[in-house]
Design an enzyme around this catalytic site. Sequence first.
Site, short mmCIF file in Angstrom:
data_model
loop_
_atom_site.label_atom_id
_atom_site.label_comp_id
_atom_site.label_asym_id
_atom_site.label_seq_id
_atom_site.Cartn_x
_atom_site.Cartn_y
_atom_site.Cartn_z
N GLY A 224 79.63 83.16 -6.31
CA GLY A 224 79.48 82.32 -5.12
C GLY A 224 79.10 80.90 -5.52
O GLY A 224 79.37 80.45 -6.64
N PRO B 273 76.83 77.45 -6.37
CA PRO B 273 75.63 77.17 -7.17
C PRO B 273 74.33 77.21 -6.34
O PRO B 273 73.31 77.70 -6.83
CB PRO B 273 75.88 75.77 -7.73
CG PRO B 273 77.38 75.66 -7.75
CD PRO B 273 77.87 76.45 -6.57
N VAL C 94 73.56 79.07 -3.65
CA VAL C 94 73.12 80.45 -3.41
C VAL C 94 72.80 81.11 -4.76
O VAL C 94 71.88 81.94 -4.84
CB VAL C 94 74.18 81.24 -2.60
CG1 VAL C 94 73.72 82.68 -2.39
CG2 VAL C 94 74.43 80.58 -1.25
N GLY C 95 73.50 80.70 -5.81
CA GLY C 95 73.18 81.21 -7.16
C GLY C 95 71.72 80.99 -7.51
O GLY C 95 71.06 81.86 -8.10
N GLU D 131 78.45 83.83 -11.44
CA GLU D 131 79.79 83.23 -11.51
C GLU D 131 79.84 82.21 -10.39
O GLU D 131 80.05 82.56 -9.22
CB GLU D 131 80.86 84.31 -11.31
CG GLU D 131 80.95 85.31 -12.45
CD GLU D 131 81.66 84.76 -13.68
OE1 GLU D 131 82.17 83.62 -13.62
OE2 GLU D 131 81.68 85.45 -14.70
N CYS E 59 87.96 78.95 -7.10
CA CYS E 59 86.86 78.36 -7.89
C CYS E 59 87.37 77.54 -9.07
O CYS E 59 86.72 76.59 -9.48
CB CYS E 59 85.91 79.44 -8.37
SG CYS E 59 86.72 80.69 -9.38
P1 NAD Z 1 78.42 81.64 -1.03
O1 NAD Z 1 77.50 81.34 -2.15
O2 NAD Z 1 78.19 80.95 0.27
O3 NAD Z 1 78.41 83.22 -0.68
C1 NAD Z 1 78.62 84.22 -1.66
C2 NAD Z 1 77.93 85.50 -1.23
O4 NAD Z 1 76.53 85.24 -1.13
C3 NAD Z 1 78.37 86.07 0.12
O5 NAD Z 1 78.45 87.48 0.03
C4 NAD Z 1 77.24 85.66 1.06
O6 NAD Z 1 77.02 86.59 2.10
C5 NAD Z 1 76.04 85.65 0.14
N1 NAD Z 1 75.03 84.68 0.56
C6 NAD Z 1 75.22 83.53 1.26
N2 NAD Z 1 74.04 82.90 1.47
C7 NAD Z 1 73.09 83.67 0.91
C8 NAD Z 1 71.67 83.57 0.79
N3 NAD Z 1 71.01 82.54 1.32
N4 NAD Z 1 71.01 84.56 0.15
C9 NAD Z 1 71.66 85.60 -0.40
N5 NAD Z 1 73.01 85.75 -0.31
C10 NAD Z 1 73.71 84.81 0.32
O7 NAD Z 1 79.89 81.38 -1.59
P2 NAD Z 1 81.26 81.50 -0.83
O8 NAD Z 1 81.35 80.41 0.19
O9 NAD Z 1 81.47 82.90 -0.41
O10 NAD Z 1 82.27 81.18 -2.02
C11 NAD Z 1 82.57 79.88 -2.44
C12 NAD Z 1 81.84 79.52 -3.71
O11 NAD Z 1 82.00 80.53 -4.68
C13 NAD Z 1 82.38 78.26 -4.35
O12 NAD Z 1 81.33 77.50 -4.88
C14 NAD Z 1 83.27 78.79 -5.47
O13 NAD Z 1 83.49 77.90 -6.53
C15 NAD Z 1 82.47 79.99 -5.91
N6 NAD Z 1 83.31 80.97 -6.58
C16 NAD Z 1 83.12 81.19 -7.89
C17 NAD Z 1 83.93 82.08 -8.57
C18 NAD Z 1 83.76 82.37 -10.02
O14 NAD Z 1 84.34 83.35 -10.49
N7 NAD Z 1 83.02 81.58 -10.76
C19 NAD Z 1 84.92 82.75 -7.86
C20 NAD Z 1 85.08 82.50 -6.50
C21 NAD Z 1 84.27 81.61 -5.86
#
Ligand code: NAD
Length: 470
Positions: A194, A196, A198-199, A216, A250
């Site tokens: 997801g 950075p 939320v990471g 990731e 991503c």
């Molecule tokens: P996101 O971080 O918003 O959400 C990812 C997951 O986290 C979802 O399941 C969501 O429900 C959960 N989440 C959201 N907020 C949260 C919180 N406060 N606490 C705990 N969990 C939470 O990301 P997204 O919008 O789903 O995806 C887009 C991002 O992901 C972009 O930054 C993209 O670059 C990245 N991404 C990375 C890869 C990779 O392999 N490196 C692949 C795809 C997407």
Amino acid sequence: MTDFKDNPHFQLFLRQKNNQFKVGKGTYSQRVKRLNLLQRAIEFTYREQIKEALYKDLGKPVVETELTEIYQIIGDIKHAKQYLHKWMRKQKVKTPLSMLGSSSYYIYESKGVCLIISPWNFPFNLTFGPLVSAIAAGNTVIIKPSEMTPHSSALMAKIIEDVFSEDEVALVQGKAEVSTELLKLPFNHIFFTGSPNVGKIVMTAAAKNLTSVTLELGGKSPTFIDKTANIDMVAKKIMWGKFMNAGQICVSPDYVLIDESIKAKFIEDCKKWLKNFYTEQPEHSESYARIVTQKHFERLKSHIKNAESLNATIEIGGKLDSDTKYIEPTLVSNLKEEASLLQDEIFGPILPILTYSTIDEAIDYVNSKERPLALYVYSKNKSNTKKIIENTRAGGTCINNNVIHYANHHLPFGGTNNSGIGKSNGFFGFKAFSNERAIVKQHTIGVTELLFPPYTDLKEKLARLTIKWF
Ligand code: NAD
């Protein structure tokens, strides 16, 4: 454990915890059997439903679903089945002479109960990909997919229920609050894909239980184009890599850094290839996806409005339709540094074009930003390519291409710092879900026993000799 008894997911967690050693002891054949069940479900039983769900959630064209979702997962499974035997083997290592009488090896043992949190842009691939690694490594798994792609998440729940028992693999649907509750539990590993931001939340929560993490993440992936590159080929590849899944990838090129002398030709060639791929009316093309939610549509729209307010040039595209969440493939140049397009990861079909007069200037620009997930170089000049790679850092790089490094199961995939921690794909995914357990086996009396207390002058001399010679 009593601290967690009020957690809504604790009972599920406990069932998996109680089952972890049984699953962890699974032989090669038992793990392959699980992978085969998953393969059959995706390749045959649910293949058409997967395409339908992705069309409903993202307007994802069928060919893109086949290539970037189904092919990827089946490839992950086939690769794991081919190499798992080797990965599961005892890894023998040398033993120093000072430990004479013993032998040493290490094993990849399962970590235990793992949590996979996945995003929406490739919902199946980015959920089942890590799941394949987790199963290969012998773990039990709880999955929390994205709430943004509800049809895909509901179908994944059905597939998981069909293929696995709940004490092996379970899927919990819901919004971020569901992740928040899950993240409180003392998992043995968390694999998060997801953003950075939320990471950082995930890593903070994991730290409370000292749970290991694979993150990731995303970020702004730059694309260098120098004067020696074949511009027509570059335009074709970038228009493909940037506008697949409507830029919601991503590793898609976030922005281009091009030698200013070739900018005009590049834009002309991009126009040609966009017309070739999506016709002059991409809104009617079956090959072009839509933006996932209204919120993301508004976010991307505000980037274009912000660029326009700063007098940037919309070189191509710029058309928007809120009702269908359509954004035309858009190229923007003459951007001021404060433009929002140059601040955050774009994650949509808008490509900023920045120019440079020297490679050093372009390198300095990239290094002034967070470290990217991917960095691409288009050049026929070996020393330019080497210079760019040696003077930057990124999770992965393609030379004279983009995006495709993700598809090679023999390569590690992941970011660095802001774009991620840890790697996935093939062996690297298996490793992420494994504990490398070091084992020393004593066969005869060890020489170290000669140095046990009580310490004497002779033992001091022996200790000195050990340091000198062994
Ligand atoms: P996101 O971080 O918003 O959400 C990812 C997951 O986290 C979802 O399941 C969501 O429900 C959960 N989440 C959201 N907020 C949260 C919180 N406060 N606490 C705990 N969990 C939470 O990301 P997204 O919008 O789903 O995806 C887009 C991002 O992901 C972009 O930054 C993209 O670059 C990245 N991404 C990375 C890869 C990779 O392999 N490196 C692949 C795809 C997407």
